[in-house]
Design an enzyme around this catalytic site. Structure first.
Site, PDB file in Angstrom:
ATOM      1  N   HIS A 139      86.792 -10.067  55.120  1.00 53.23           N
ATOM      2  CA  HIS A 139      87.361 -10.349  56.447  1.00 53.23           C
ATOM      3  C   HIS A 139      88.891 -10.260  56.313  1.00 53.23           C
ATOM      4  O   HIS A 139      89.434 -10.536  55.243  1.00 53.23           O
ATOM      5  CB  HIS A 139      86.940 -11.777  56.819  1.00 53.23           C
ATOM      6  N   ASP A 216      85.754 -17.248  49.692  1.00 51.15           N
ATOM      7  CA  ASP A 216      85.806 -17.438  51.137  1.00 51.15           C
ATOM      8  C   ASP A 216      84.400 -17.832  51.598  1.00 51.15           C
ATOM      9  O   ASP A 216      83.499 -16.988  51.665  1.00 51.15           O
ATOM     10  CB  ASP A 216      86.266 -16.122  51.786  1.00 51.15           C
ATOM     11  N   GLN A 219      81.359 -17.989  55.995  1.00 52.83           N
ATOM     12  CA  GLN A 219      80.020 -17.647  56.505  1.00 52.83           C
ATOM     13  C   GLN A 219      78.905 -18.287  55.686  1.00 52.83           C
ATOM     14  O   GLN A 219      77.758 -18.292  56.125  1.00 52.83           O
ATOM     15  CB  GLN A 219      79.839 -16.116  56.518  1.00 52.83           C
ATOM     16  N   LYS A 242      82.454 -23.179  62.454  1.00 54.21           N
ATOM     17  CA  LYS A 242      81.281 -22.316  62.268  1.00 54.21           C
ATOM     18  C   LYS A 242      80.059 -23.116  61.816  1.00 54.21           C
ATOM     19  O   LYS A 242      78.988 -22.562  61.594  1.00 54.21           O
ATOM     20  CB  LYS A 242      81.592 -21.227  61.233  1.00 54.21           C
ATOM     21  N   CYS A 382      86.974  -8.095  62.437  1.00 62.29           N
ATOM     22  CA  CYS A 382      88.088  -8.410  61.525  1.00 62.29           C
ATOM     23  C   CYS A 382      87.810  -7.855  60.126  1.00 62.29           C
ATOM     24  O   CYS A 382      88.090  -8.526  59.119  1.00 62.29           O
ATOM     25  CB  CYS A 382      88.356  -9.906  61.454  1.00 62.29           C
TER      26      CYS A 382
HETATM   27  N1  PMP Z   1      86.266 -15.225  56.468  1.00 62.22           N
HETATM   28  C1  PMP Z   1      85.111 -14.856  57.011  1.00 62.22           C
HETATM   29  C2  PMP Z   1      84.064 -14.214  56.162  1.00 62.22           C
HETATM   30  C3  PMP Z   1      84.899 -15.065  58.379  1.00 62.22           C
HETATM   31  O1  PMP Z   1      83.757 -14.687  58.947  1.00 62.22           O
HETATM   32  C4  PMP Z   1      85.912 -15.697  59.153  1.00 62.22           C
HETATM   33  C5  PMP Z   1      85.726 -15.960  60.633  1.00 62.22           C
HETATM   34  N2  PMP Z   1      85.197 -14.889  61.360  1.00 62.22           N
HETATM   35  C6  PMP Z   1      87.095 -16.069  58.520  1.00 62.22           C
HETATM   36  C7  PMP Z   1      87.234 -15.825  57.178  1.00 62.22           C
HETATM   37  C8  PMP Z   1      88.205 -16.721  59.265  1.00 62.22           C
HETATM   38  O2  PMP Z   1      87.818 -17.983  59.698  1.00 62.22           O
HETATM   39  P1  PMP Z   1      88.739 -18.804  60.716  1.00 62.22           P
HETATM   40  O3  PMP Z   1      88.957 -17.892  61.895  1.00 62.22           O
HETATM   41  O4  PMP Z   1      87.913 -19.994  61.058  1.00 62.22           O
HETATM   42  O5  PMP Z   1      90.000 -19.128  60.018  1.00 62.22           O
END
Ligand code: PMP
Length: 425
Positions: A139, A216, A219, A242, A382
């Site tokens: 991401h 990270d 998910q 999430k 993203c």
């Molecule tokens: N890493 C991953 C794998 C994600 O799916 C996301 C959120 N879509 C993020 C990081 C970023 O998370 P946040 O927007 O809550 O900071």
């Protein structure tokens, strides 16, 4: 599970095995909403999850009964608010495998957690000629900070490729993670492919070369048991929103000796021990990284989310999602020409299922589904570099969680069939 109108978490004895999805659904007020005259079918939990009544109540209960600034005041409410805030820290520490609560830093989310590491640990430990290893499925939150830092430091950004099936290709890993590697930063579960990565193995390989490992978990943490000690992650980051919790709250777990060695991120109140005009010393961890007034109400309410998940049981949640993901992949596969990304085996992946139709653009898919009350995500999620590798400008993504059932998947499939008729496809 009955809807709680008070601030308590659902009772363990009301939980049955397997998950009772109808009762879970009843705990989420938003799922009673009508969208375009249809029942809301929420299949966008990878973007953000919905919140149970207990979490919503915990936010208002905080403002009604506990509100004060934390760690500073010596009065009844300040102590109550501080205790509630610190209770969440303890609950998080337990949730990720029983770490020391001082290894849990509250942030605004996964993105801020990764930036914190980039601006503190990485800024001080990565130098010219060093290498940072990521994967092709990151991401942007776990990509952009490293692209920028690598350029600034004249370090190299190396990446672990993906196979055609959407797994990490570790066949040349010894050429990628080497003695030059200072940081290996990988996603635990892909938000596009759903792939669950072998983070334990990657951590072992990275540590063998003396590198630090950041995982990270944005998910993964909402969907499966996470044990940061077993995987031997040096840092593990995730977001409350999430996993049934409020927005504006994230967690950065870091091994204590590493957190202690790091300079602070934001500077100001609360993160100091002593301040003079010519000299400042830092507070102990985790407070060194929590400058200013944090999002107290939402941190406090995050505890209700963790309680909810733990009472359902993370292993049972995972079992439910494996079964539902299997069903969703089977049903999506009935639609001729529909291309599903990522591993097809539900045991190897989570319930974020990206797909494309041969003739209908993902945005049109999402727009059509919305007219039937079905919320999915369409776009690059993203993860633009991954999209390029997949040869897609965008995908549609349906993502599953504890309040989804086969009826939701059926609604998706029926609407997709109807969509194809509508577009003459
Ligand atoms: N890493 C991953 C794998 C994600 O799916 C996301 C959120 N879509 C993020 C990081 C970023 O998370 P946040 O927007 O809550 O900071």
């Amino acid at each position: 599970m009955p809807t709680n109108t008070n601030n308590r978490s659902p009772k363990a004895e009301t939980v049955h095995s397997p998950l009772d999805i109808d009762r879970i659904k009843a705990d989420f007020p938003i799922l009673k909403e009508k969208v375009n005259n249809h029942r809301l079918v929420y299949l966008d939990s990878a973007a953000t999850s919905q919140k149970p009544e207990t979490v919503i109540n915990a936010v208002t209960d905080y403002y009604r009964r506990k509100n004060a600034n934390i760690h500073r005041g010596i009065h009844y409410l300040a102590e109550k608010a501080t205790a509630a805030y610190e209770l969440t820290r303890e609950r998080v520490a337990g949730f990720i495998g029983g770490v020391d609560p001082s290894e849990v830093v509250f942030t605004r989310g996964t993105t801020e957690g990764i930036n914190l590491i980039a601006y503190t640990w990485a800024e001080h430990n990565i130098n010219e000629g060093d290498e940072i290893v990521i994967t092709e499925m990151e991401h942007h939150a776990n990509l952009v900070p490293w692209v920028v830092l690598a350029q600034k430091k004249k370090a190299a950004l190396r990446r672990i490729p993906i196979t055609i099936c959407g797994h990490l290709d570790l066949s040349h890993i010894d050429d990628i993670i080497t003695s030059k590697t200072k940081l290996v930063s990988v996603t635990h579960m892909s938000n596009v492919l759903g792939t669950i990565n072998p983070v334990e193995e990657i951590a072992r390989l990275a540590h063998r070369q003396g590198a630090v490992v950041l995982v990270d978990g944005a998910q993964a943490a909402p969907h499966m048991t996470v044990d940061v000690k077993a995987m031997d992650a040096d840092f593990y980051v995730f977001s409350s929103h999430k996993m049934l919790g409020p927005t504006g709250v994230g967690v950065l777990y870091g091994k204590k000796h590493i957190l202690e060695s790091m300079p602070p991120f934001n500077m100001g109140g609360e993160m100091i021990r002593e301040v003079r005009f010519d000299r400042v010393t830092w507070n102990e961890v985790p407070h060194k990284f929590e400058a200013g007034t944090p999002d107290i109400a939402n941190v406090v309410a995050f505890e209700a989310a963790l309680s909810y998940l733990e009472l359902l049981g993370m292993d049972r949640i995972r079992e439910h999602e494996i079964a539902l993901t299997r069903y969703a992949i089977e049903r999506l596969s009935e639609l001729e020409g529909l291309e599903i990304q990522g591993p097809q085996e539900p045991e190897l992946r989570g319930g974020a299922i990206s797909f494309t139709d041969p003739t209908i653009h993902p945005h049109d898919i999402s727009t059509f589904l919305d007219t039937r009350g079905i919320a999915i995500r369409a776009g690059h999620h993203c993860a633009q570099p991954l999209m390029r590798i997949l040869g897609k400008v965008a995908t549609a993504r349906a993502s599953l969680y504890i309040y989804n059932d086969e009826a939701d998947v059926d609604a998706l499939i029926e609407a997709l069939i109807e969509m194809r008729r509508y577009f003459g496809a």
